[in-house]
Design an enzyme around this catalytic site. Structure first.
Site, PDB file in Angstrom:
ATOM      1  N   ASP A  10       0.875  -1.165   0.000  1.00 64.24           N
ATOM      2  CA  ASP A  10       0.000   0.000   0.000  1.00 64.24           C
ATOM      3  C   ASP A  10       0.918   1.223   0.000  1.00 64.24           C
ATOM      4  O   ASP A  10       2.110   1.125   0.311  1.00 64.24           O
ATOM      5  CB  ASP A  10      -0.882  -0.043   1.252  1.00 64.24           C
ATOM      6  N   GLY A  46      -5.399   2.544  -3.114  1.00 64.86           N
ATOM      7  CA  GLY A  46      -6.686   3.094  -3.506  1.00 64.86           C
ATOM      8  C   GLY A  46      -6.553   4.272  -4.447  1.00 64.86           C
ATOM      9  O   GLY A  46      -7.555   4.762  -4.978  1.00 64.86           O
ATOM     10  N   ASN A 221      -8.996  -0.746   3.821  1.00 62.19           N
ATOM     11  CA  ASN A 221      -9.002  -1.236   2.444  1.00 62.19           C
ATOM     12  C   ASN A 221      -7.863  -2.221   2.169  1.00 62.19           C
ATOM     13  O   ASN A 221      -7.719  -2.703   1.044  1.00 62.19           O
ATOM     14  CB  ASN A 221      -8.950  -0.076   1.448  1.00 62.19           C
TER      15      ASN A 221
END
Length: 273
Positions: A10, A46, A221
């Site tokens: 991420d 994201g 997420n």
């Protein structure tokens, strides 16, 4: 020694420090070693693909990106997967956002060609979102958008996030799933098109098992990805529910936590011994 073949990271709150930077020279050296060993590097975020590429100008066309929380997957500069909301469902979701009791909620629509905002959105919010969306365009009406839309990016007060997420589940189950990355940020994604789904497609393409995957994350997420990976690392700065989903913990994003663990991997130290 563990047979690791894929490292997935991420970005915000994980690979990047709070100033949105990372130790580029240290990573450059580590990436060269990963590449020499045949270990794939995947950015799973994201954020928009075009923004994510900007962090890796020298290798963007040889690594893979699971962008937009899994809705858009790119391998070595080539599209591998593009999700899309059913067009008739988008106005229904917008109606919930507009009519719901979520003070100061703002949102943009994210698509294959660009992200989009309606012209009445506050200018300060638009400028904030430009940091995450390098392609961002205004429209007056939804009908003007000729694009494949696959995500709503929302921002609202933290105290209203649980209410919003519950409403999305109540009114739009099977159409949209709400995931949060913290700090009032909520993404509405296509059900099942999360980061773990993107990694699974890449793993199938490359013949990589879950036990051969190292994944790093700090937000809601990231949950599916951290649970799926054989070596899931929650950052020290992650909330407790994220840490609970991961088998391992990395130092914080401000302490080069991802790079510290990659070094352990390269040196064959715990838990990779």
């Amino acid at each position: 020694m563990a047979d690791i073949r894929l490292v997935a990271v991420d970005m915000d709150g994980t690979f990047l420090d709070d100033d949105k930077n990372y130790n580029r020279e240290r990573f450059r050296q580590q990436y060269a070693q990963l590449k020499a060993r045949g270990i794939r590097f995947v950015v799973a975020s994201g954020n928009q693909y075009y923004q994510l590429r900007s962090f890796f100008p020298d290798i963007a066309d040889e690594i893979a990106f699971v962008a937009e929380n899994g809705a858009y997957i790119v391998e070595a500069g080539e599209d591998l997967f593009v999700g899309e909301f059913a067009r008739q469902d988008i106005p229904k979701v917008i109606d919930t956002l507009v009519r719901g009791d979520y003070p100061d909620l703002n949102y943009i629509l994210c698509g294959y060609q660009s992200a989009w905002y309606f012209s009445d959105v506050p200018a300060a919010y638009v400028e904030k979102m430009r940091r995450y969306c390098h392609r961002l365009q205004p429209v007056a009406r939804l009908e003007e958008i000729d694009d494949r839309l696959f995500k709503f990016a929302l921002n609202l007060s933290d105290e209203y996030v649980p209410t919003l997420m519950a409403d999305i589940e109540r009114y739009h189950a099977g159409v949209a799933t709400a995931v949060t990355s913290g700090h009032g940020s909520v993404d509405l994604i296509i059900p099942g098109l999360h980061k773990a789904h993107g990694l699974r497609l890449l793993q199938q393409r490359w013949g990589i098992d879950d036990r051969q995957v190292v994944a790093f994350g700090d937000g809601g997420n990231d949950l599916e990805m951290l649970k799926q990976a054989g070596f899931g690392f929650a950052m020290a700065n992650a909330p407790e529910r994220v840490k609970g989903a991961a088998r391992y913990q990395a130092p914080s994003n401000n302490d080069e936590g991802v790079l510290e663990v990659i070094q352990q991997l390269l040196e064959g130290r715990y838990p990779f011994d």
